[in-house]
Design an enzyme around this catalytic site. Structure first.
Site, PDB file in Angstrom:
ATOM      1  N   GLU A  22       0.756  -1.163   0.044  1.00  0.00           N
ATOM      2  CA  GLU A  22      -0.100   0.210  -0.003  1.00  0.00           C
ATOM      3  C   GLU A  22       1.073   1.389  -0.123  1.00  0.00           C
ATOM      4  O   GLU A  22       1.993   1.110   0.178  1.00  0.00           O
ATOM      5  CB  GLU A  22      -0.848  -0.047   1.227  1.00  0.00           C
ATOM      6  CG  GLU A  22      -0.078   0.028   2.626  1.00  0.00           C
ATOM      7  CD  GLU A  22      -1.168   0.565   3.630  1.00  0.00           C
ATOM      8  OE1 GLU A  22      -1.400   1.783   3.653  1.00  0.00           O
ATOM      9  OE2 GLU A  22      -1.433  -0.383   4.548  1.00  0.00           O
ATOM     10  N   VAL A 103      -5.760   0.046   2.635  1.00  0.00           N
ATOM     11  CA  VAL A 103      -5.931  -1.305   2.533  1.00  0.00           C
ATOM     12  C   VAL A 103      -6.888  -1.808   1.633  1.00  0.00           C
ATOM     13  O   VAL A 103      -6.730  -2.535   0.548  1.00  0.00           O
ATOM     14  CB  VAL A 103      -6.141  -2.033   3.909  1.00  0.00           C
ATOM     15  CG1 VAL A 103      -6.475  -3.564   3.882  1.00  0.00           C
ATOM     16  CG2 VAL A 103      -4.891  -1.861   4.712  1.00  0.00           C
ATOM     17  N   ALA A 138     -13.996   0.247   6.071  1.00  0.00           N
ATOM     18  CA  ALA A 138     -14.274  -0.346   4.749  1.00  0.00           C
ATOM     19  C   ALA A 138     -13.508  -1.490   4.458  1.00  0.00           C
ATOM     20  O   ALA A 138     -13.924  -2.182   3.660  1.00  0.00           O
ATOM     21  CB  ALA A 138     -14.130   0.533   3.632  1.00  0.00           C
ATOM     22  N   ASP A 139     -12.442  -1.655   5.161  1.00  0.00           N
ATOM     23  CA  ASP A 139     -11.503  -2.796   4.729  1.00  0.00           C
ATOM     24  C   ASP A 139     -12.143  -4.233   5.036  1.00  0.00           C
ATOM     25  O   ASP A 139     -11.925  -5.137   4.401  1.00  0.00           O
ATOM     26  CB  ASP A 139     -10.390  -2.921   5.940  1.00  0.00           C
ATOM     27  CG  ASP A 139      -9.269  -2.054   5.787  1.00  0.00           C
ATOM     28  OD1 ASP A 139      -9.359  -0.867   4.699  1.00  0.00           O
ATOM     29  OD2 ASP A 139      -8.486  -1.662   6.777  1.00  0.00           O
ATOM     30  N   LYS A 156      -5.336  -2.559  14.508  1.00  0.00           N
ATOM     31  CA  LYS A 156      -4.908  -1.495  15.301  1.00  0.00           C
ATOM     32  C   LYS A 156      -5.472  -1.622  16.630  1.00  0.00           C
ATOM     33  O   LYS A 156      -6.750  -1.889  16.514  1.00  0.00           O
ATOM     34  CB  LYS A 156      -5.236  -0.204  14.653  1.00  0.00           C
ATOM     35  CG  LYS A 156      -4.490   0.037  13.298  1.00  0.00           C
ATOM     36  CD  LYS A 156      -4.684   1.232  12.650  1.00  0.00           C
ATOM     37  CE  LYS A 156      -3.989   1.735  11.464  1.00  0.00           C
ATOM     38  NZ  LYS A 156      -4.567   0.588  10.410  1.00  0.00           N
TER      39      LYS A 156
END
Length: 301
Positions: A22, A103, A138-139, A156
């Site tokens: 990314e 991501v 939204a990942d 995280k």
């Protein structure tokens, strides 16, 4: 519309290992000039492990899989580089905008280009107090419909980890610990929560990927949760204390929605004297090395 670099295209055509990377960490995750140094270091790490790096970004409305050095420099140094999730891609393309991919956007573009392995730091997930805010990365939704293997250090630690694991289960996204039966906590080797499956070699990961294809399974991601080494993790006591303070400060300042994550991450960096950032980078480096080994095992068939 999708521009795949010559190096990446040749590697894919030859059946060689390729690792997607990314670009958000370059444009928005690190200060200048360290961001460019880290970007080049991560690409070099992939190459030294025998794979081809494919850093992904959108430049002047063109999604690019694999960046030249001058393009990496643009992402690192150019003012106005946007942060693009997968929902933003059509808008960025139509507007001719430039942006670093998160991501979800990286995974979507990598899969579109035919890549199967992606290395990142930590995933997004379900936010704390979800029942009140309905705030979820939204990942998760994107990974529920994209066939790609994501090597990460868990999610995280500022997020609601058990709720995120539950959400991944509901969405049908497979999660396996790499060499561990504990789910990593990004800055920490152990989030305090277990995983149901453990994979112990790149070859085992590649076997799972082949089984996904052989079973004609739903197009969902495989999450390989790779813990940061204990010697390089953020001190757990410091992490707990500073995160508690950060959450209190966030509430006191009335920060909500999309402002919460950047506020908490910045607070952790400032109040751990940069130790959280170093743990973050240690996790990313380890994930990139492992992803290159997995991509190589996948390419060997």
């Amino acid at each position: 519309m999708l521009v795949v670099s010559e190096e990446v295209r040749e590697a894919l055509d030859a059946g060689r290992a390729v690792v997607a990377l990314e670009s958000t960490i370059i444009a928005h995750g690190l200060p200048r000039p360290r961001n460019l140094q880290v970007a080049l270091e991560l690409e070099d790490t992939v190459r030294r492990a025998g794979a081809v790096p494919a850093t992904i970004a959108v430049l002047d409305g063109r999604p690019r899989v694999g960046l030249a050095k001058d393009q990496l420099e643009r992402v690192a140094n150019e003012d106005g580089i946007r942060k693009l999730g997968h929902r933003d891609l059509p808008l960025a393309v139509a507007a001719g905008a430039s942006g670093a991919t998160t991501v979800s956007a990286t995974a979507q573009l990598a899969a579109l280009a035919g890549l199967r392995v992606f290395a990142t730091g930590g995933l997004g997930g379900v936010h704390r107090e979800w029942t009140a805010t309905q705030d979820e990365s939204a990942d998760l939704g994107l990974l529920a419909r994209t066939r790609i293997t994501v090597v990460c250090a868990g999610v995280k630690s500022i997020l609601d980890v058990p709720a995120t694991l539950q959400r991944l289960e509901t969405l049908g996204v497979a999660v396996a610990g790499y060499g561990t039966d504990r789910f990593p906590g990004f800055y920490l080797s152990d989030s305090g929560h277990p995983v149901d499956w453990t994979l112990r070699s790149p070859e085992q990961v590649a076997d799972v990927m082949r089984a996904q294809d052989a079973l004609d399974a739903a197009d969902t991601a495989l999450i390989v949760a790779n813990p940061v080494p204990e010697a390089e993790q953020l001190d757990p006591a410091l992490h707990a204390r500073v995160l508690a303070d950060a959450l209190h400060a966030c509430d006191a300042e009335g920060i909500s929605g999309q402002g919460v994550t950047p506020f908490l991450l910045d607070y952790l960096v400032r109040h751990t004297d940069g130790a959280s950032l170093e743990a973050n980078l240690a996790a990313v480096r380890g994930n990139v090395r492992l992803a290159a080994r997995i991509a190589s095992a996948w390419a060997r068939g």
